[in-house]
Design a protein around this motif. Structure first.
Motif, short mmCIF file in Angstrom:
data_model
loop_
_atom_site.label_atom_id
_atom_site.label_comp_id
_atom_site.label_asym_id
_atom_site.label_seq_id
_atom_site.Cartn_x
_atom_site.Cartn_y
_atom_site.Cartn_z
N HIS A 143 0.84 -1.19 0.00
CA HIS A 143 0.00 0.00 0.00
C HIS A 143 0.88 1.24 0.00
O HIS A 143 1.93 1.28 0.66
CB HIS A 143 -0.87 0.07 1.26
CG HIS A 143 -1.93 -0.97 1.33
ND1 HIS A 143 -2.76 -1.26 0.28
CD2 HIS A 143 -2.32 -1.78 2.35
CE1 HIS A 143 -3.61 -2.21 0.64
NE2 HIS A 143 -3.36 -2.55 1.88
N ARG A 144 0.44 2.26 -0.70
CA ARG A 144 1.00 3.59 -0.52
C ARG A 144 0.30 4.15 0.71
O ARG A 144 -0.86 4.57 0.64
CB ARG A 144 0.69 4.45 -1.75
CG ARG A 144 1.04 5.90 -1.61
CD ARG A 144 2.38 6.19 -2.22
NE ARG A 144 2.83 7.52 -1.87
CZ ARG A 144 3.89 8.11 -2.43
NH1 ARG A 144 4.57 7.47 -3.37
NH2 ARG A 144 4.29 9.30 -2.06
N THR A 145 0.95 4.13 1.84
CA THR A 145 0.27 4.52 3.09
C THR A 145 0.13 6.04 3.19
O THR A 145 0.96 6.79 2.67
CB THR A 145 1.04 4.01 4.32
OG1 THR A 145 2.39 4.46 4.22
CG2 THR A 145 1.00 2.49 4.38
N PRO A 146 -0.92 6.49 3.85
CA PRO A 146 -1.16 7.94 3.93
C PRO A 146 -0.24 8.62 4.95
O PRO A 146 0.29 7.98 5.85
CB PRO A 146 -2.62 8.02 4.40
CG PRO A 146 -2.85 6.76 5.16
CD PRO A 146 -1.99 5.71 4.50
N VAL A 147 -0.08 9.91 4.78
CA VAL A 147 0.62 10.75 5.76
C VAL A 147 -0.44 11.54 6.51
O VAL A 147 -1.18 12.31 5.90
CB VAL A 147 1.61 11.70 5.06
CG1 VAL A 147 2.29 12.61 6.08
CG2 VAL A 147 2.65 10.91 4.26
N PHE A 148 -0.53 11.33 7.81
CA PHE A 148 -1.55 12.01 8.62
C PHE A 148 -0.94 13.22 9.31
O PHE A 148 0.23 13.22 9.70
CB PHE A 148 -2.11 11.05 9.68
CG PHE A 148 -3.27 10.22 9.21
CD1 PHE A 148 -3.38 9.81 7.90
CD2 PHE A 148 -4.27 9.84 10.11
CE1 PHE A 148 -4.46 9.04 7.48
CE2 PHE A 148 -5.36 9.07 9.69
CZ PHE A 148 -5.46 8.67 8.38
#
Lengths: 316, 316
Positions: B20-25
């Motif tokens: 997955h391209r993980t999100p930046v929170f």
């Protein structure tokens, strides 16, 4: 005074600058486990940690400037109080919140954190309403009801609108039901923006008023109140009951154990923090999973405001 | 055999179809609270719930087909075991995992869930290695070390690479340090893809080996082991120590209380589930906050695999 398609479209345009476009999460492992495709609309990541800012913001933005400058008022110990407090802050006006004097500190502090003026009252509905009347008389602030208000419903509807616009081919959307503001908005958005989407609701057995009202057509009380889903304790009111009766397919009740099991799955598989009320719709689908096999199911995760000290009571 | 910029670029291309391209929170309230800008790279949302799939996938994809078909092997009770198990599943080969016979059921089941063959051993390093040798002799499978391997380091480096490419102007990136695979990769990506980014690491006081090794230049043991950050118990090894000594600015240690406080903030404000090891870098920044005021800080949230029953020990 109905909530029209155009009302929701305009509400959305109005509030977009003030809210987050929350993500839709999916979980391959959950989908494989149950044989359907879930799309979780994550309002736990919304401002104030819950969908309530959508309605609160819409209602506030609809006020004329002369009215707005006198401030916003509501009585609530939950997410609606935070929504009104933040709406007032964002619009440079005052918020007057009436809270029961037994409200948890964490909720009082959250409301204070947005700069709202809190008036405490005894923890009865009568005391709340009397205190609210006094505050409004003193300040001239606009009372914003947490759910029985078309401006609120149009605002909450924008959540399902975003979900429908993002995910093609939804068969079902399910939301929790307390006072019915979110559920009403969800049902209307499904009708206006969806293509043959059936809307369901989940409700705790321990606060099962909506299912009764849905059947009888009158505002009913819950036979008893005992649930960790503390966002779903209120009963429907005239506006929400009518919309729900006309536009919702069915309401399912779930036990406390079913709520906790669903919450556990959400925490373990999706790695997100949700409040118990948010796990109720997912629990309802899992309880009736045979009816939903192969379906594309939107699930509204309504919020993530939990007291972490409660975890010890849930996850044992 | 160094890990070059091109190795990381190629590793990323190689693994993109599998991860997955993980999100930046981000969290406005956390930023306001501490006077800096945090960017949380959420590998808790990664496949298997942790960054480890990046390295595991890269190492596996680099094997020639003749080798790959004999299977993948490792000894681990943690996220690396799941990474190798999933990599094998995705590449249609076998995984042979050696696990201590006192591993928690939840971890054993996760590895089994990916179809891996588990061999249990006594819970000593010696027993692990002996059992691993037997398994490899029997199967001809390729042993994939959890961190002291350039293929693994290049894979873990893709996490910081994504963060740097997504967020312009980072001053700092901080990662947790156990065996040092993630930290090594983070430091190399900061050097190759960043613009003057300082890389730090967080380590529990109760597993403080890396800070000693960082200072002395030799592989040191922790003075004592006592931490809830169960992903950070291993010591560095030759490859990771060298990269870290050359490319990391400093390592900070944090107490158990500081880890829990940081974890609480992440749960409450960001509404995400993280494992204790993932809260260590954030705790380290908060401990030295005066040094980081006004900075743009990337924080690697390494994973979210927790046993929810542990919550009662942390959040009280």
């Amino acid at each position: 005074m109905a909530v029209l398609k155009q009302d929701i479209i305009e509400a959305h345009k109005r509030i977009i600058p003030y809210i987050h476009r929350t993500p839709v999460f999916t979980s391959k492992s959950i989908n494989e486990m149950f044989g359907c495709s879930f799309y979780f609309k994550c309002e736990n990541f919304q401002k104030i940690g819950a969908f309530k800012i959508r309605g609160g913001m819409n209602a506030s933005l609809l006020l004329p400037a002369s009215k707005l400058q006198k401030g916003l008022a509501t009585h609530s110990s939950g997410n609606h109080a935070q929504a009104i407090a933040l709406a007032a802050k964002l619009l440079n006006t005052r918020a007057y919140i009436v809270m029961p004097n037994n409200s948890p500190n964490v909720k009082v502090n959250a409301v204070k954190g947005y700069g709202a003026e809190i008036t405490f009252c005894n923890p009865t509905l009568r005391a709340r309403e009397d205190t609210m009347d006094e505050v409004i008389k003193r300040t001239g602030a606009e009372f914003i009801h947490p759910f029985n208000d078309e401006r609120i419903i149009a605002g909450q509807a924008t959540c399902a609108k975003e979900l429908i616009e993002e995910i093609n081919g939804l068969d079902v959307i399910i939301a929790p039901v307390g006072g019915g503001g979110l559920l009403s908005g969800t049902a209307l958005s499904a009708k206006y923006f969806g293509n043959d989407i059936n809307v369901f609701a989940g409700e705790p057995v321990g606060a099962a008023d909506a299912i009764l009202s849905f059947k009888t057509g009158k505002i009913e009380s819950a036979p008893y109140i005992n649930t960790i889903a503390d966002g779903l304790l209120t009963t429907l009111a005239d506006i929400t009951l009518k919309i729900i009766r006309e536009n919702v397919t069915d309401i399912f009740t779930v036990s406390e154990e079913e709520i906790i099991d669903a919450m556990r799955l959400i925490y373990e598989r999706m790695k997100i923090v949700v409040e118990p009320s948010s796990a109720v719709p997912f629990a309802a689908i899992l309880k009736h999973i045979n009816q939903f096999k192969g379906k594309h199911i939107g699930v509204i995760i309504s919020g993530g405001n939990v007291d972490l000290n409660s975890f010890k009571n849930w996850f044992v």
